[in-house]
Motif scaffolding. Structure first.
Motif, PDB file in Angstrom:
ATOM      1  N   PRO A   1      -4.361  61.930  45.383  1.00 23.95           N
ATOM      2  CA  PRO A   1      -2.932  61.602  45.308  1.00 23.95           C
ATOM      3  C   PRO A   1      -2.111  62.863  45.523  1.00 23.95           C
ATOM      4  O   PRO A   1      -2.356  63.888  44.893  1.00 23.95           O
ATOM      5  N   HIS A   2      -1.168  62.808  46.449  1.00 28.26           N
ATOM      6  CA  HIS A   2      -0.370  63.990  46.750  1.00 28.26           C
ATOM      7  C   HIS A   2       0.801  64.084  45.786  1.00 28.26           C
ATOM      8  O   HIS A   2       1.420  63.079  45.454  1.00 28.26           O
ATOM      9  N   THR A   3       1.112  65.293  45.360  1.00 31.40           N
ATOM     10  CA  THR A   3       2.178  65.491  44.384  1.00 31.40           C
ATOM     11  C   THR A   3       3.542  65.658  45.036  1.00 31.40           C
ATOM     12  O   THR A   3       4.553  65.712  44.330  1.00 31.40           O
ATOM     13  N   ALA A   4       3.615  65.778  46.359  1.00 32.32           N
ATOM     14  CA  ALA A   4       4.891  65.999  47.047  1.00 32.32           C
ATOM     15  C   ALA A   4       5.838  64.834  46.792  1.00 32.32           C
ATOM     16  O   ALA A   4       5.436  63.667  46.753  1.00 32.32           O
ATOM     17  N   ILE A   5       7.119  65.161  46.621  1.00 34.31           N
ATOM     18  CA  ILE A   5       8.124  64.139  46.361  1.00 34.31           C
ATOM     19  C   ILE A   5       8.154  63.105  47.472  1.00 34.31           C
ATOM     20  O   ILE A   5       8.289  61.907  47.234  1.00 34.31           O
ATOM     21  N   GLY A   6       8.013  63.564  48.710  1.00 32.33           N
ATOM     22  CA  GLY A   6       8.036  62.645  49.835  1.00 32.33           C
ATOM     23  C   GLY A   6       6.917  61.625  49.808  1.00 32.33           C
ATOM     24  O   GLY A   6       7.016  60.555  50.399  1.00 32.33           O
ATOM     25  N   SER A   7       5.809  61.944  49.125  1.00 31.89           N
ATOM     26  CA  SER A   7       4.700  61.004  48.984  1.00 31.89           C
ATOM     27  C   SER A   7       4.899  60.059  47.798  1.00 31.89           C
ATOM     28  O   SER A   7       4.466  58.914  47.828  1.00 31.89           O
ATOM     29  N   ARG A   8       5.543  60.544  46.767  1.00 27.52           N
ATOM     30  CA  ARG A   8       5.660  59.776  45.548  1.00 27.52           C
ATOM     31  C   ARG A   8       6.860  58.838  45.515  1.00 27.52           C
ATOM     32  O   ARG A   8       6.821  57.782  44.885  1.00 27.52           O
ATOM     33  N   VAL A   9       7.961  59.214  46.167  1.00 31.07           N
ATOM     34  CA  VAL A   9       9.178  58.421  46.063  1.00 31.07           C
ATOM     35  C   VAL A   9       9.129  57.138  46.881  1.00 31.07           C
ATOM     36  O   VAL A   9       9.461  56.065  46.375  1.00 31.07           O
ATOM     37  N   PRO A  10       8.726  57.166  48.171  1.00 32.58           N
ATOM     38  CA  PRO A  10       8.740  55.924  48.957  1.00 32.58           C
ATOM     39  C   PRO A  10       7.769  54.883  48.415  1.00 32.58           C
ATOM     40  O   PRO A  10       6.763  55.210  47.765  1.00 32.58           O
ATOM     41  N   ASP A  11       8.091  53.621  48.694  1.00 37.10           N
ATOM     42  CA  ASP A  11       7.203  52.530  48.288  1.00 37.10           C
ATOM     43  C   ASP A  11       6.076  52.338  49.299  1.00 37.10           C
ATOM     44  O   ASP A  11       5.149  51.577  49.065  1.00 37.10           O
ATOM     45  N   ASP A  12       6.177  53.008  50.448  1.00 35.19           N
ATOM     46  CA  ASP A  12       5.199  52.852  51.524  1.00 35.19           C
ATOM     47  C   ASP A  12       4.096  53.907  51.419  1.00 35.19           C
ATOM     48  O   ASP A  12       4.331  55.016  50.937  1.00 35.19           O
ATOM     49  N   HIS A  13       2.924  53.566  51.893  1.00 39.84           N
ATOM     50  CA  HIS A  13       1.814  54.517  51.988  1.00 39.84           C
ATOM     51  C   HIS A  13       1.121  54.333  53.336  1.00 39.84           C
ATOM     52  O   HIS A  13       0.966  53.212  53.820  1.00 39.84           O
ATOM     53  N   LEU A  14       0.699  55.453  53.914  1.00 43.75           N
ATOM     54  CA  LEU A  14      -0.021  55.437  55.181  1.00 43.75           C
ATOM     55  C   LEU A  14      -1.479  55.784  54.945  1.00 43.75           C
ATOM     56  O   LEU A  14      -1.798  56.564  54.035  1.00 43.75           O
ATOM     57  N   PRO A  15      -2.405  55.242  55.732  1.00 40.92           N
ATOM     58  CA  PRO A  15      -3.830  55.518  55.527  1.00 40.92           C
ATOM     59  C   PRO A  15      -4.182  56.961  55.878  1.00 40.92           C
ATOM     60  O   PRO A  15      -3.535  57.584  56.717  1.00 40.92           O
ATOM     61  N   PRO A  16      -5.229  57.503  55.234  1.00 44.59           N
ATOM     62  CA  PRO A  16      -5.651  58.890  55.478  1.00 44.59           C
ATOM     63  C   PRO A  16      -6.464  59.011  56.757  1.00 44.59           C
ATOM     64  O   PRO A  16      -7.697  58.876  56.757  1.00 44.59           O
ATOM     65  N   LEU A  17      -5.784  59.291  57.867  1.00 45.95           N
ATOM     66  CA  LEU A  17      -6.442  59.308  59.175  1.00 45.95           C
ATOM     67  C   LEU A  17      -7.609  60.284  59.208  1.00 45.95           C
ATOM     68  O   LEU A  17      -8.661  59.981  59.790  1.00 45.95           O
TER      69      LEU A  17
END
Length: 515
Positions: free
Chosen positions: A9-25
Motif C-alpha cells: 500500500p502506497h502512503t502517497a496522498i495521491g494514492s490514498r485520497v482517490p476512490d480509484d485504484h489501478l492494477p500494479p503493471l
C-alpha cells in the motif's frame, strides 16, 4: 514453485485520497512469464483498503509460498513499506524467499543488502526474463551467479551483483498476467474500469533529473497492431473503459505512434487513453492530432517541469516555453485535455521566480496542472549537481514528488509551500478553467475535469493539513550525498553496461531502516 506477488500500500496522498485504484503493471508483467513457465502465481494487492501490513503478510503466507516478490511503481517512497513487509514475512515465515524489484532497489542494491537481511534477492532492471531465470535456478538448485541481472549476498555475506541482464528487445515476447486480477475492481477517471499499460519503454531525451532514463536504457515500443488488439481484447472481454499509459514518451517515433493510432481506430472500441508525452511531439504531430482523439486519447500530461528557460537549461529538458504553449493550444483545438506539470524547489528560486512561473502558467492556459517538488535520485546526473544541498525530509515515504525534500537558499519551506498552494488554487480557479468544468460541450471531458477537480480539492486540503500538523522538517539536515550516499550517475546505464565500481562506493550508507 508457489509464488506470491505483493503490491505494498502506497502512503502517497495521491494514492490514498482517490476512490480509484489501478492494477500494479510491474508485478503483472512478471506474473505472466512466471505463469507461462509453469509456476503457481498469486497477487496480493494491498492497495485496496489499504490492507494493514499484517493482514497483507498473513494473506501472502496463507498458502505457504516458496517465494514472495515485492515491488511498487512508486519505488523510492514505497521502499520503507516494502522493507517492513519483508521483515514481517521473514519473522512469520523465515524459510520463504523474498525477492525485491523496482527502480530504487535496482540502484540501491548495495545499501539494501548491507543494511538488512530480509531481502534474499534483488532483481535489477527489467524483470520479465530475469525473474523466470532466478526462480528456475532456485527451483533446480543451479548456480545463482549464472543468473544475469540479480543481486544477493555471497558466501561471505557481502553484497554481490551478477552481470547486467540488458534490455528486452521484443516487448511483445512476454505477456502481462491479466489473469492475476479481477479487472472489475480497478478504476480511474471517476469510476471507469481501467488498467495500466505500456506501449513503449525508455526515452531518447537527456533530462538529467529523470530516474527512469538509465533504468530502461533505450527507447523501444511494442508492435502497434498487437498493442491495439490487446486493448480491444481488454475492452471486449473485461469491460475496460480506460487505458493509463505508463510510458515516459510513447510518441517518440512518429511512424510507430501513427501505426498505433490507425490500429486503434480500426479496432473501433470506445476506450479512452490518458498518458504523458512531450510538448515537442504534440507540435510535431499538429497535422495528425485529430487521429489522437479519434483513437481515444483524451488527456496528455505534458512534462514541462518549469516555465523558466534557465531552469530548463539546467535540467537539460530540451524543450522550450514556446512549444509548451503551442502544444496546449493544439491539444485544445483537437478536443484533448492538457495537464501541465510544474516543478518548484530549485535551490535559488525566489518569490519573483514563482510569480513569473504563475504568470506563465496562466498564459499557457492548461486544463489542469500538477505541482511537484524537485526530488533527486542518486543515479541521475542532477543528483551530482544537488549533492551539497541540505535534506529537510528524512522520511523516504515523503520522497514522492509531492513534498519539498531539499532546503532552498532564499525561501523557507513554509514560503515555498504556501506559494505553491496559492498558485495551484489560482490556476485551477481562474474563470476559464471554471467555465470548462461547468459548461464544456464534451460530456466526457466535462466529467473528467470535474472528477480531477474533486480529487484535487481533497488532496489540496490534505497536503495543507499534512504540512501544518504531520510532516516534520529539519532546519539543518544532512547533505543530499550524506543522506543517500555518493553520486551514482556513472552507473546510470548499468542495466546494459558493466562498470568498474570503485572501492569507495562499496557499499554506500543510505537511508536508515527506521526512516
Amino acid at each position: 514453485m508457489k509464488i506470491v506477488l505483493i503490491n505494498p500500500p502506497h502512503t502517497a496522498i495521491g494514492s490514498r485520497v482517490p476512490d480509484d485504484h489501478l492494477p500494479p503493471l510491474g508485478l503483472l508483467a512478471l506474473g505472466g512469464p512466471l505463469i507461462d513457465a509453469g509456476h503457481d502465481v498469486r497477487l496480493v494487492d494491498a492497495e485496496f483498503g489499504p490492507m494493514p501490513l499484517a493482514a497483507a503478510v498473513q494473506d501472502a503466507l496463507s498458502d505457504h509460498p516458496d517465494c514472495i516478490l515485492i515491488g511498487h511503481s512508486g519505488s523510492t517512497s514505497a521502499h520503507p513499506t516494502a522493507l517492513e513487509i519483508a521483515r514481517m514475512v521473514k519473522h512469520r515465515g523465515p524459510a520463504t524467499m523474498v525477492i525485491y524489484g523496482g527502480v530504487f532497489p535496482t540502484y540501491h542494491w548495495r545499501d539494501i543488502l548491507a543494511e538488512t537481511d530480509v531481502f534474499d534477492f534483488i532483481v535489477r532492471g527489467e524483470g520479465e526474463a530475469t525473474i523466470v531465470a532466478l526462480v528456475e535456478a532456485l527451483d533446480r538448485r543451479r548456480p545463482l551467479s549464472d543468473v544475469a541481472g540479480i543481486a544477493f549476498r555471497d558466501d561471505l555475506r557481502r553484497p554481490f551483483a551478477t552481470k547486467p541482464a540488458g534490455t528486452i528487445a521484443d516487448l511483445d515476447e512476454y505477456r502481462v498476467g491479466w489473469d492475476l486480477i479481477d479487472v472489475s475492481r480497478y478504476s480511474y477517471w471517476g469510476g471507469k474500469r481501467a488498467v495500466v499499460m505500456q506501449f513503449s519503454r525508455g526515452c531518447p531525451h537527456l533530462c538529467n533529473y529523470c530516474g527512469q532514463r538509465g533504468f530502461w536504457t533505450r527507447w523501444r515500443h511494442r508492435d502497434p497492431v498487437k498493442f491495439a488488439q490487446e486493448i480491444a481484447w481488454l475492452h471486449r472481454e473485461h469491460g475496460v473503459e480506460l487505458i493509463n499509459l505508463a510510458d515516459e514518451n510513447p510518441t517518440s517515433s512518429k511512424k510507430a505512434w501513427r501505426a498505433f493510432l490507425d490500429a486503434m481506430i480500426a479496432q473501433n472500441v470506445p476506450v479512452l487513453i490518458v498518458g504523458s508525452t512531450r510538448a515537442d511531439d504534440i507540435v510535431r504531430d499538429a497535422d495528425s492530432l485529430h487521429l489522437y482523439r479519434k483513437a481515444g486519447v483524451i488527456r496528455w500530461l505534458l512534462g514541462m517541469e518549469n516555465t523558466d528557460e534557465q531552469t530548463l537549461a539546467l535540467i537539460r529538458k530540451g524543450g522550450s516555453t514556446s512549444s509548451d504553449r503551442e502544444a496546449i493550444r493544439l491539444l485544445r483545438l483537437n478536443g484533448i485535455l492538457s495537464m501541465a506539470t510544474w516543478v518548484a524547489g530549485f535551490e535559488d528560486e525566489r518569490f519573483r521566480d514563482l510569480w513569473r512561473g504563475f504568470r506563465q502558467l496562466i498564459a499557457y492556459d492548461p486544463d489542469q496542472i500538477q505541482a511537484l517538488y524537485v526530488t533527486p535520485h542518486r543515479w541521475t546526473p542532477f543528483f551530482r549537481i544537488a549533492r551539497d544541498r541540505k535534506v529537510i525530509q528524512l522520511d523516504a515515504r515523503l520522497w514522492d514528488y509531492k513534498h519539498q525534500v531539499l532546503q532552498m537558499t532564499r525561501l523557507k519551506p513554509w514560503m515555498l509551500f504556501f506559494s505553491v498552494k496559492l498558485i495551484e488554487l489560482a490556476v485551477q480557479s481562474r474563470p476559464k478553467a471554471l467555465a470548462r468544468i461547468l459548461f464544456h460541450k464534451d460530456p466526457e471531458q466535462r466529467h473528467s475535469m470535474r472528477w480531477y477537480t474533486k480529487m484535487g480539492r481533497r488532496v489540496w486540503f490534505r497536503e495543507v493539513w499534512g504540512f501544518l500538523a504531520r510532516d516534520r522538517r529539519l532546519d539543518d539536515g544532512p547533505t543530499l550525498a550524506a543522506f543517500w550516499g555518493a553520486p551514482q550517475d556513472e552507473e546510470e546505464q548499468s542495466m546494459t553496461f558493466v562498470h568498474q565500481v570503485r572501492k569507495s562506493a562499496e557499499p554506500a550508507i543510505g537511508i536508515s531502516p527506521s526512516a
